[in-house]
Design a protein around this motif. Structure first.
Motif, PDB file in Angstrom:
ATOM      1  N   GLY A 330      38.062  49.256  65.093  1.00 43.50           N
ATOM      2  CA  GLY A 330      39.420  48.902  65.494  1.00 43.50           C
ATOM      3  C   GLY A 330      39.674  47.426  65.614  1.00 43.50           C
ATOM      4  O   GLY A 330      40.814  47.007  65.726  1.00 43.50           O
ATOM      5  N   ASP A 331      38.631  46.587  65.593  1.00 44.07           N
ATOM      6  CA  ASP A 331      38.820  45.150  65.748  1.00 44.07           C
ATOM      7  C   ASP A 331      38.796  44.469  64.381  1.00 44.07           C
ATOM      8  O   ASP A 331      37.970  44.772  63.542  1.00 44.07           O
ATOM      9  N   GLY A 332      39.647  43.499  64.222  1.00 40.93           N
ATOM     10  CA  GLY A 332      39.592  42.683  63.028  1.00 40.93           C
ATOM     11  C   GLY A 332      40.076  43.365  61.775  1.00 40.93           C
ATOM     12  O   GLY A 332      39.929  42.837  60.678  1.00 40.93           O
ATOM     13  N   ILE A 333      40.616  44.553  61.915  1.00 43.43           N
ATOM     14  CA  ILE A 333      41.056  45.265  60.734  1.00 43.43           C
ATOM     15  C   ILE A 333      42.320  44.623  60.193  1.00 43.43           C
ATOM     16  O   ILE A 333      43.270  44.391  60.913  1.00 43.43           O
ATOM     17  N   GLY A 334      42.330  44.343  58.928  1.00 40.91           N
ATOM     18  CA  GLY A 334      43.513  43.785  58.300  1.00 40.91           C
ATOM     19  C   GLY A 334      43.596  44.283  56.870  1.00 40.91           C
ATOM     20  O   GLY A 334      42.860  45.157  56.468  1.00 40.91           O
ATOM     21  N   SER A 335      44.505  43.718  56.125  1.00 45.33           N
ATOM     22  CA  SER A 335      44.626  44.022  54.704  1.00 45.33           C
ATOM     23  C   SER A 335      45.741  43.162  54.145  1.00 45.33           C
ATOM     24  O   SER A 335      46.630  42.722  54.873  1.00 45.33           O
ATOM     25  N   ASN A 336      45.694  42.954  52.836  1.00 48.40           N
ATOM     26  CA  ASN A 336      46.791  42.310  52.130  1.00 48.40           C
ATOM     27  C   ASN A 336      47.395  43.288  51.132  1.00 48.40           C
ATOM     28  O   ASN A 336      46.664  44.030  50.473  1.00 48.40           O
ATOM     29  N   SER A 337      48.702  43.299  51.021  1.00 44.71           N
ATOM     30  CA  SER A 337      49.350  43.952  49.895  1.00 44.71           C
ATOM     31  C   SER A 337      50.674  43.248  49.666  1.00 44.71           C
ATOM     32  O   SER A 337      51.320  42.796  50.614  1.00 44.71           O
ATOM     33  N   TRP A 338      51.026  43.102  48.425  1.00 46.94           N
ATOM     34  CA  TRP A 338      52.337  42.531  48.112  1.00 46.94           C
ATOM     35  C   TRP A 338      52.786  43.022  46.742  1.00 46.94           C
ATOM     36  O   TRP A 338      51.978  43.444  45.915  1.00 46.94           O
ATOM     37  N   VAL A 339      54.070  43.010  46.547  1.00 44.63           N
ATOM     38  CA  VAL A 339      54.661  43.469  45.303  1.00 44.63           C
ATOM     39  C   VAL A 339      55.696  42.450  44.867  1.00 44.63           C
ATOM     40  O   VAL A 339      56.454  41.918  45.689  1.00 44.63           O
ATOM     41  N   VAL A 340      55.707  42.142  43.580  1.00 39.83           N
ATOM     42  CA  VAL A 340      56.639  41.170  43.009  1.00 39.83           C
ATOM     43  C   VAL A 340      57.483  41.890  41.966  1.00 39.83           C
ATOM     44  O   VAL A 340      56.952  42.544  41.058  1.00 39.83           O
ATOM     45  N   GLY A 341      58.803  41.798  42.098  1.00 41.99           N
ATOM     46  CA  GLY A 341      59.714  42.460  41.173  1.00 41.99           C
ATOM     47  C   GLY A 341      59.724  41.833  39.795  1.00 41.99           C
ATOM     48  O   GLY A 341      59.298  40.680  39.596  1.00 41.99           O
ATOM     49  N   GLY A 342      60.249  42.583  38.827  1.00 46.11           N
ATOM     50  CA  GLY A 342      60.208  42.170  37.429  1.00 46.11           C
ATOM     51  C   GLY A 342      60.900  40.856  37.121  1.00 46.11           C
ATOM     52  O   GLY A 342      60.528  40.178  36.164  1.00 46.11           O
ATOM     53  N   LYS A 343      61.889  40.465  37.927  1.00 46.59           N
ATOM     54  CA  LYS A 343      62.588  39.213  37.620  1.00 46.59           C
ATOM     55  C   LYS A 343      61.688  38.004  37.799  1.00 46.59           C
ATOM     56  O   LYS A 343      62.015  36.911  37.323  1.00 46.59           O
ATOM     57  N   HIS A 344      60.548  38.184  38.485  1.00 51.44           N
ATOM     58  CA  HIS A 344      59.628  37.071  38.717  1.00 51.44           C
ATOM     59  C   HIS A 344      58.306  37.217  37.977  1.00 51.44           C
ATOM     60  O   HIS A 344      57.372  36.447  38.223  1.00 51.44           O
ATOM     61  N   THR A 345      58.182  38.210  37.079  1.00 50.86           N
ATOM     62  CA  THR A 345      56.904  38.434  36.402  1.00 50.86           C
ATOM     63  C   THR A 345      57.020  38.186  34.905  1.00 50.86           C
ATOM     64  O   THR A 345      58.107  38.291  34.320  1.00 50.86           O
ATOM     65  N   ILE A 346      55.902  37.893  34.287  1.00 48.74           N
ATOM     66  CA  ILE A 346      55.879  37.637  32.845  1.00 48.74           C
ATOM     67  C   ILE A 346      56.272  38.888  32.065  1.00 48.74           C
ATOM     68  O   ILE A 346      56.984  38.810  31.054  1.00 48.74           O
ATOM     69  N   SER A 347      55.841  40.061  32.528  1.00 45.99           N
ATOM     70  CA  SER A 347      56.120  41.307  31.801  1.00 45.99           C
ATOM     71  C   SER A 347      57.547  41.792  31.989  1.00 45.99           C
ATOM     72  O   SER A 347      58.021  42.639  31.232  1.00 45.99           O
ATOM     73  N   GLY A 348      58.235  41.281  33.019  1.00 45.09           N
ATOM     74  CA  GLY A 348      59.561  41.782  33.332  1.00 45.09           C
ATOM     75  C   GLY A 348      59.541  43.066  34.142  1.00 45.09           C
ATOM     76  O   GLY A 348      60.595  43.637  34.434  1.00 45.09           O
ATOM     77  N   LYS A 349      58.354  43.532  34.503  1.00 47.38           N
ATOM     78  CA  LYS A 349      58.182  44.714  35.348  1.00 47.38           C
ATOM     79  C   LYS A 349      57.357  44.329  36.580  1.00 47.38           C
ATOM     80  O   LYS A 349      56.651  43.315  36.571  1.00 47.38           O
ATOM     81  N   PRO A 350      57.403  45.142  37.622  1.00 45.31           N
ATOM     82  CA  PRO A 350      56.718  44.753  38.864  1.00 45.31           C
ATOM     83  C   PRO A 350      55.201  44.651  38.716  1.00 45.31           C
ATOM     84  O   PRO A 350      54.579  45.317  37.878  1.00 45.31           O
TER      85      PRO A 350
END
Length: 938
Positions: A330-350
């Motif tokens: 229970g201590d120190g538990i963390g995580s990263n997650s993020w999502v970037v929409g298509g308007k900001h990506t090279i592929s045009g998809k998230p």
């Protein structure tokens, strides 16, 4: 017993060296086995014993119960992709394949979840089993299976269990894993058949490690023995909403909040307590503290907690001893997650990234696999790939053909500790004595006699105080307000926790796996009751989203859940749960991205419900946000590899804060000045080869110890740290004759101050108070006393220099962060407590790592205990919704749980180097990547 390592010099071997190391380890094992061949137990061991449990991955096998043939295709890393024509066949094959690779791990997990570790490991685990039986996870799991889960989910769980049991049929322990052969040294253990409830119980174990602020609740109560409310508030500062943005910033929530304010809901508090602890939330004793002014009193309307140090310290010791399921208890538990929409990506998809931060284990807690219906239809509904847990059907994190999702722990407050007034065979509630609900449990012990215990429950949950001698002392130690009942024989401590009520999380897993759009996903997520997680979302129609599911309690305004509450007072009972449709979410925000990294979910000024008083403080989330903004500035676009590079960011926020001040200090000693020069021009990046990172982190560790650690009660300090302190409720100066020697009681990996982002915020606020009494520390030997911030910093720089001289040598040119910051991977049972040669066979390491505490590349370490890695990005993934076959993934270890399998740790070198593997999804890509093919026939 410490593990043996493959690199005794402490240097991380190169890739070719690692391969040679594996061959050398096998040769050494052969020699060891030869040497013990004439000794007791030697007859159990041979190369055939080591290889006997390796799975068949080619050819054909008969699997009774299948309705049609199933293909299992494995790539060069042994990651399986399963192809079937019905749901039942798909999940039956999943059970078979996971058992092939990881059954010992599955077996240990179910024994832990059901409080039956003593059956495998003997009397050493009786105390753990008593505590786990008191919690009763398996009983709740059985209730879920019987009363809560859908018929389809039950069918899948049954099919999965049939697959596991088909694998077990006709096999002895040594045919299943090396560990069973080792257990045969001491007693005759036979694995039992798998059941659907075994899979559900594992969700309870996962929820326990992700349970939220229970440890903070205990710690705040323990602090009252030495600190007053003002000081405790200093150590739990308000969340910095203006600097580190909450997850939900725009979109639907403002309209929802307005609706709440107009209509309201029964039990709504009308206020929020999300920003931390206000002064006065914790009660204290009668003295004043030498570190800050202020006297302590009782919490408003609640029981005080001074004097609970004995019993809550006992609870902490019980919690420390429990084996972690997926985290660090229970201590120190963390995580990263993020999502970037298509308007900001090279592929045009998230693009969607996720890397959960959990305790390192061997094998990794995660298991990678794909589950594919040859043709998706009403009879076969799944085409999904990602990460799951060995022992559980379905996929927990990943993507299907339409959507992708990730998770981070939300940290919402779903646990409360209650003081209970014990009277005879009952407890006091609302002025009346109520009888306990009791049950008798029998704990079977391998090689010993069984033990019976009685579990007692109040209307607030099981009495944890029955499971520890120190906890029983509650009545002799607890200080309460004048309205409290007479203590008589004592107060007990009970736990209220949402996971102890039957829920529907298993339904949610299967529903998410086949969701096709945001509506489906939100509906599925609403069933994900425990543990409450931040869920991020993307789909191939170019939508992104976030939702917070979970069973989250409503409390009266007088109770913010931050300290133990009086169980006899009805005002402190939960009044219900926040409605699922009232929980925060966000869909297609204008900014075009969403970041979750355990920061506050939502600004309390816009939301009427209390979610917790103990968020993470947002250091990682804000750094990720800054990295995204720097990439999309002036129309820039983000690639899959950009997401990977962000996951590896080693920048230290606290170094950026402190180094300018450290460079202004003028140490007299030339060796300290030499070390100080390492910080000149340093870019605050904690690479493994950085000498500056090594020295700064040593300074940071010593700043924390001098300013805070030495002033905390023994229950929070690390074992082995002994100090002369005043005996009652104060850390102020005193004559030596008046002091007593107290030694720390907490496991070093779980002690305080741990150096996480809460401590970043504590120090940040005190930087503008250079004369605060927190900056005071006494003279020790030749080390000078400090009376202000800069003097304490100078002392920390001195102490850090000599600490690193002892650890790394006097020549600073040889220093590196990685030499201090090392990862050892240990088998979680025999690898930590077995005979030395067994530990050698099962464990691996070390790896020298970059990264650090509260950085994006969160290779966490506990500043109170040392520099070793105690939690890690347990996996990393980046999903490309533009072309799913261009997605990338990596696991901490490998697919196999078999020591000496080629896939035991074959991903770890690449993980340590920050690489990701190709993630095939389409039929064509999987076929191209397949190196082994197994056909399971009816």
């Amino acid at each position: 017993m410490p593990p043996n390592t493959t690199a005794s010099t402490g240097q991380q071997p190169g890739k070719s060296g690692r391969r040679k190391g594996r061959k050398a380890r096998l040769i050494v094992l052969v020699l060891v086995l030869a040497l013990i061949g004439g000794v007791a137990y030697g007859s159990y061991w041979s190369i055939s014993t080591v290889r006997a449990s390796f799975p068949q991955t080619k050819g054909t096998l008969t699997l009774k119960g299948l309705s049609g043939p199933v293909e299992v295709k494995r790539d060069n890393y042994g990651i399986p992709q399963i192809y079937a024509s019905s749901d039942a066949d798909l999940f039956m094959a999943q059970g078979y394949v996971q058992a092939q690779d990881r059954f010992y791990e599955m077996d240990v997990r179910r024994h832990m979840a059901s409080g039956r570790l003593s059956e495998m490991f003997g009397k050493s685990q009786v105390d753990n089993d008593e505590f786990l039986r008191t919690l009763g996870w398996d009983r709740v799991a059985k209730q879920e299976y019987d009363t809560k889960l859908s018929p389809a989910t039950k069918k899948y769980l049954q099919a999965y269990a049939e697959g596991v049991n088909s694998y077990l049929q006709g096999k002895d322990g040594e045919d299943i894993s090396l560990e069973y052969a080792a257990l045969g040294f001491t007693h005759d253990y036979k694995p039992q058949a798998w059941t659907p409830v075994d899979s559900i119980s594992w969700l309870k174990a996962m929820a326990w490690d992700l349970r939220g602020n229970m440890q903070d609740e205990i710690d705040r109560a323990l602090l009252t023995s030495r600190l007053g409310p003002k000081q405790i508030a200093d150590l739990y500062p308000q969340y910095p909403y203006s600097r580190n943005k909450a997850i939900v910033q725009e979109g639907q929530y403002s309209e929802l909040a307005g609706a709440f304010q107009q209509g309201g809901t029964s039990g709504t508090s009308g206020t929020n307590g999300t920003g931390g602890t206000s002064t006065g939330t914790a009660s204290g004793g009668s003295g004043t503290s030498g570190t800050a002014s202020g006297t302590s009193g009782t919490a408003s309307g609640a029981s005080g907690t001074a004097g609970l140090d004995s019993q809550l310290g006992g609870l902490t010791r019980v919690l420390d001893d429990l084996p972690p399921a997926v985290g660090v208890n229970g201590d120190g538990i963390g995580s990263n997650s993020w999502v970037v929409g298509g308007k900001h990506t090279i592929s045009g998809k998230p693009l969607l990234a996720n890397d959960p931060h959990l305790s390192p284990s061997l094998p990794s807690v995660w298991y990678q696999m794909g589950l594919h219906c040859r043709s998706v239809s009403s009879t076969c509904q799944y085409d999904v790939s990602g990460y799951t847990f060995a022992g559980m059907p379905g996929v927990v994190i990943g993507h299907n053909q339409d959507i992708a999702w990730g998770m981070t722990n939300s940290g919402v407050d779903v646990t409360d500790l209650y003081l209970e007034k014990i009277t005879g065979d009952g407890y006091l509630y609302d002025g009346k004595v109520k009888p306990f609900v009791t049950r008798e449990e029998t704990i079977k012990v391998a090689g010993g006699e069984s033990k019976k215990i009685v579990v007692r429950e109040t209307n607030n949950g099981p009495l944890l105080s029955d499971r520890d001698e120190e906890l029983v002392k509650v009545g002799r130690k607890a200080t309460v307000d004048t309205a409290a009942p007479d203590r008589g024989d004592g107060y007990g401590v009970a736990l209220r926790w949402t996971a102890l009520e039957p829920g529907t999380t298993m339904d949610a897993v299967f529903a998410m796996d086949k969701a096709k759009n945001w509506t489906d996903f939100r509906k599925a997520a609403s069933q994900f009751e425990v543990p409450s997680q931040n869920l991020i979302y993307a789909d191939n129609e170019n939508h992104i989203g976030y939702t917070l599911p979970g069973k989250i309690p409503l409390r009266e305004e007088s109770d913010n859940g931050s300290i133990p509450a009086p169980g006899w007072d009805p005002e402190y009972r939960w009044t219900g749960y926040i409605p699922q449709d009232a929980l925060p979410y966000e869909y297609d925000p204008e900014r075009g991205y969403i970041v979750t990294a355990n920061q506050a979910v939502i600004d309390p000024d816009t939301y009427p419900y209390t979610l917790t008083a103990d968020w993470g403080y947002g250091a990682r989330s804000q750094r990720i946000t800054d990295l995204i903004q720097s990439k999309i500035k002036d129309g820039g676009k983000i690639s899959t590899d950009d997401m990977r590079q962000m996951q590896l960011d080693n920048s230290s926020e606290v170094a950026r804060l402190l180094v300018p001040t450290l460079l202004k200090i003028d140490p007299e000693n030339k060796d300290v000045r030499e070390a100080q020069k390492l910080l000149e021009g340093w870019d605050y990046t904690q690479d493994a080869d950085s000498a500056a990172a090594a020295y700064f982190n040593a300074v940071w560790r010593n700043v924390l110890k001098l300013a805070f650690g030495n002033k905390l009660p023994k229950e929070l300090r690390p074992k082995g740290q002994c100090l002369w302190v005043e005996p009652v409720n104060t850390t102020g100066p005193a004559d030596e004759a008046e002091k007593v020697r107290e030694c720390g009681q907490r496991d070093p990996d779980k002690a305080q101050p741990d150096g996480g982002d809460r401590w970043f915020e504590v120090v940040r606020k005190l930087m503008d108070q250079p004369d605060s009494e927190w900056w005071s520390t006494p003279k020790v030997g030749t080390r000078p006393a400090a009376h202000n911030r800069d003097q304490l910093f100078k002392r920390a720089m001195i102490d850090a220099r000599w600490e690193l001289t002892a650890k790394l040598g006097k020549d600073i040119d040889s220093w590196s962060w990685g030499r201090l910051h090392r990862l050892f991977l240990k088998n979680q049972t025999l690898g930590t407590a077995g005979p030395e040669f067994i530990q050698y066979a099962l464990n691996r390491g070390p790896w020298e790592l970059g990264g650090g505490e509260a950085t994006v590349n969160a290779t966490g370490w506990n500043a109170a205990g040392g520099y070793g890695v105690v939690w890690v990005p347990s996996m990393r993934m980046v999903v490309n919704l533009g072309d799913l076959d261009k997605s990338k993934w990596i696991n901490l270890t490998g697919a196999s749980g078999h020591a000496y399998s080629a896939h035991y740790v074959d991903q770890t070198d690449k993980w340590a180097d920050g690489e990701l593997l190709p993630w095939a999804f389409s039929d064509q890509a999987v076929e191209k990547s397949a190196s082994d093919k197994l056909v399971l026939k009816p």
